[in-house]
Design an enzyme around this catalytic site. Structure first.
Site, PDB file in Angstrom:
ATOM      1  N   GLU A  72      51.078 -24.017 -33.930  1.00 44.52           N
ATOM      2  CA  GLU A  72      51.383 -23.357 -32.652  1.00 44.52           C
ATOM      3  C   GLU A  72      51.033 -24.275 -31.481  1.00 44.52           C
ATOM      4  OE1 GLU A  72      49.249 -19.792 -33.616  1.00 44.52           O
ATOM      5  OE2 GLU A  72      50.758 -19.372 -35.147  1.00 44.52           O
ATOM      6  N   ASN A  92      41.562 -17.529 -38.450  1.00 44.34           N
ATOM      7  CA  ASN A  92      42.021 -18.076 -37.171  1.00 44.34           C
ATOM      8  C   ASN A  92      42.546 -16.891 -36.373  1.00 44.34           C
ATOM      9  OD1 ASN A  92      43.221 -19.310 -35.011  1.00 44.34           O
ATOM     10  ND2 ASN A  92      44.856 -20.305 -36.196  1.00 44.34           N
ATOM     11  N   LYS A 144      43.563 -16.746 -33.370  1.00 44.07           N
ATOM     12  CA  LYS A 144      44.619 -17.069 -32.392  1.00 44.07           C
ATOM     13  C   LYS A 144      44.305 -16.393 -31.058  1.00 44.07           C
ATOM     14  CE  LYS A 144      47.654 -17.858 -36.260  1.00 44.07           C
ATOM     15  NZ  LYS A 144      48.989 -17.888 -36.805  1.00 44.07           N
ATOM     16  N   HIS A 194      46.956 -27.177 -35.009  1.00 37.61           N
ATOM     17  CA  HIS A 194      47.686 -26.011 -35.512  1.00 37.61           C
ATOM     18  C   HIS A 194      49.159 -26.111 -35.086  1.00 37.61           C
ATOM     19  CE1 HIS A 194      48.986 -21.909 -36.183  1.00 37.61           C
ATOM     20  NE2 HIS A 194      47.972 -21.812 -37.016  1.00 37.61           N
ATOM     21  N   GLU A 220      49.649 -25.639 -43.844  1.00 30.43           N
ATOM     22  CA  GLU A 220      50.267 -24.415 -43.340  1.00 30.43           C
ATOM     23  C   GLU A 220      51.755 -24.647 -43.104  1.00 30.43           C
ATOM     24  OE1 GLU A 220      47.095 -21.689 -41.441  1.00 30.43           O
ATOM     25  OE2 GLU A 220      47.951 -22.909 -39.860  1.00 30.43           O
ATOM     26  N   SER A 229      50.533 -16.494 -43.999  1.00 29.70           N
ATOM     27  CA  SER A 229      50.698 -15.161 -44.594  1.00 29.70           C
ATOM     28  C   SER A 229      49.830 -14.944 -45.829  1.00 29.70           C
ATOM     29  CB  SER A 229      52.176 -14.872 -44.909  1.00 29.70           C
ATOM     30  OG  SER A 229      52.933 -14.884 -43.713  1.00 29.70           O
ATOM     31  N   GLY A 269      52.785 -16.143 -40.074  1.00 34.00           N
ATOM     32  CA  GLY A 269      53.085 -14.907 -39.357  1.00 34.00           C
ATOM     33  C   GLY A 269      54.410 -14.276 -39.728  1.00 34.00           C
TER      34      GLY A 269
HETATM   35  P1  13P Z   1      49.128 -15.848 -40.698  1.00 34.41           P
HETATM   36  O1  13P Z   1      48.058 -15.646 -41.745  1.00 34.41           O
HETATM   37  O2  13P Z   1      49.153 -14.753 -39.676  1.00 34.41           O
HETATM   38  O3  13P Z   1      50.458 -16.154 -41.298  1.00 34.41           O
HETATM   39  O4  13P Z   1      48.694 -17.153 -39.869  1.00 34.41           O
HETATM   40  C1  13P Z   1      48.362 -18.295 -40.567  1.00 34.41           C
HETATM   41  C2  13P Z   1      47.825 -19.264 -39.613  1.00 34.41           C
HETATM   42  O5  13P Z   1      48.532 -19.800 -38.786  1.00 34.41           O
HETATM   43  C3  13P Z   1      46.392 -19.564 -39.666  1.00 34.41           C
HETATM   44  O6  13P Z   1      46.078 -20.663 -38.883  1.00 34.41           O
END
Ligand code: 13P
Length: 255
Positions: free
Chosen positions: A100, A13, A15, A98, A170, A216, A176
């Site tokens: 976010e 992903n 982002k 997601h 997640e 992560s 992150g």
């Molecule tokens: P990270 O791997 O950067 O923690 O992000 C995970 C994520 O949100 C994937 O959708």
């Protein structure tokens, strides 16, 4: 148990990262590194990178996904993208719900369900994200939160359509942050999600259902997480932006 019934899916992903030219460069670097994967490989990229990604991955084992889609077919929804806009480009996957989107853009369980429904109707495969905030984990409501997100998102989804849904667990506190869930924490929530699928549908559907972990996940910890009986792949943020790291995760899922 029954893990052999499922093919692992490793999805990046991206982002809000990579311009089209940067996307092309990253995909070209990635292609030879993941070509022998014994798992499904997907990259979910920003809308403006989709055409580049579809063209650059043609004839390869890398599939392309978007990071969201709207539930209406067309209309006055400034800034949104319809499922038909995605499928016409050759996009096959879409990330929905997601954290976010939920945290920063007002996404709710109900709008997640509408987007899931629209994506399935368009023939897309959905990567549906669920996960709890740190406060919720500390309050002991992780399973309630994830259970509610899962049940509402799957509303109106038939058993036959489940083969086009992947759930990515997640935990928000692991995204992150470099603070990965332990393999046991990931596995127990993934397992709970599978049991919800068994409850809503049946055992056969649950055993075939792909549940990823995300948060992560990286080249160093992927093997441990992916070895868990209920972890069928990963949704990778930061580490998917580096071709060698992403390839290592793909390799770990191919064993
Ligand atoms: P990270 O791997 O950067 O923690 O992000 C995970 C994520 O949100 C994937 O959708």
């Amino acid at each position: 148990m029954n893990k052999q019934l499922r093919k692992a899916v490793i999805a990046g992903n991206w982002k809000m990262n990579k311009t089209p030219s940067q996307a092309k460069a990253l995909i070209e670097e990635m292609k030879p590194l993941v070509k022998d994967a014994d798992c499904d490989v997907v990259i979910c990229v920003p809308y403006v990178d989709l055409q580049t990604a579809v063209e650059a991955t043609k004839g390869t084992n890398i599939k392309v996904g978007a990071e969201n889609c709207h539930w209406e077919k067309s209309g006055a929804f400034t800034g949104e993208i319809s499922t038909e806009m995605l499928t016409e480009l050759g996009v096959e996957y879409v990330v929905i719900g997601h954290s976010e989107r939920r945290t920063y853009f007002g996404e709710t369980d109900v709008t997640v369900n509408k987007r899931v429904r629209a994506a399935l109707d368009a023939g897309l495969t959905v990567i549906l994200c669920v996960g709890e905030y740190l406060e919720q984990r500390e309050q002991g409501v992780t399973f309630d939160v994830v259970g509610m997100q899962t049940r509402i998102a799957l509303g109106g989804v038939s058993k036959e359509e489940l083969s086009r849904i992947i759930i990515a667990y997640e935990p928000v506190w692991a995204i992150g942050t470099g603070r990965t869930a332990t393999a046991e924490q990931a596995n127990e929530v993934n397992h709970a999600i599978r049991e919800i699928v068994a409850d809503l549908y049946d055992r056969e559907a649950a055993d075939a259902f792909v549940v990823q972990y995300g948060g992560s996940m990286n080249a160093g910890n992927a093997a441990d997480l992916l070895a868990q009986p209920d972890v069928d792949g990963g949704l990778i943020g930061g580490a998917s932006l580096k071709a060698p790291d992403f390839a290592k995760i793909v390799e770990a899922a191919s064993k």
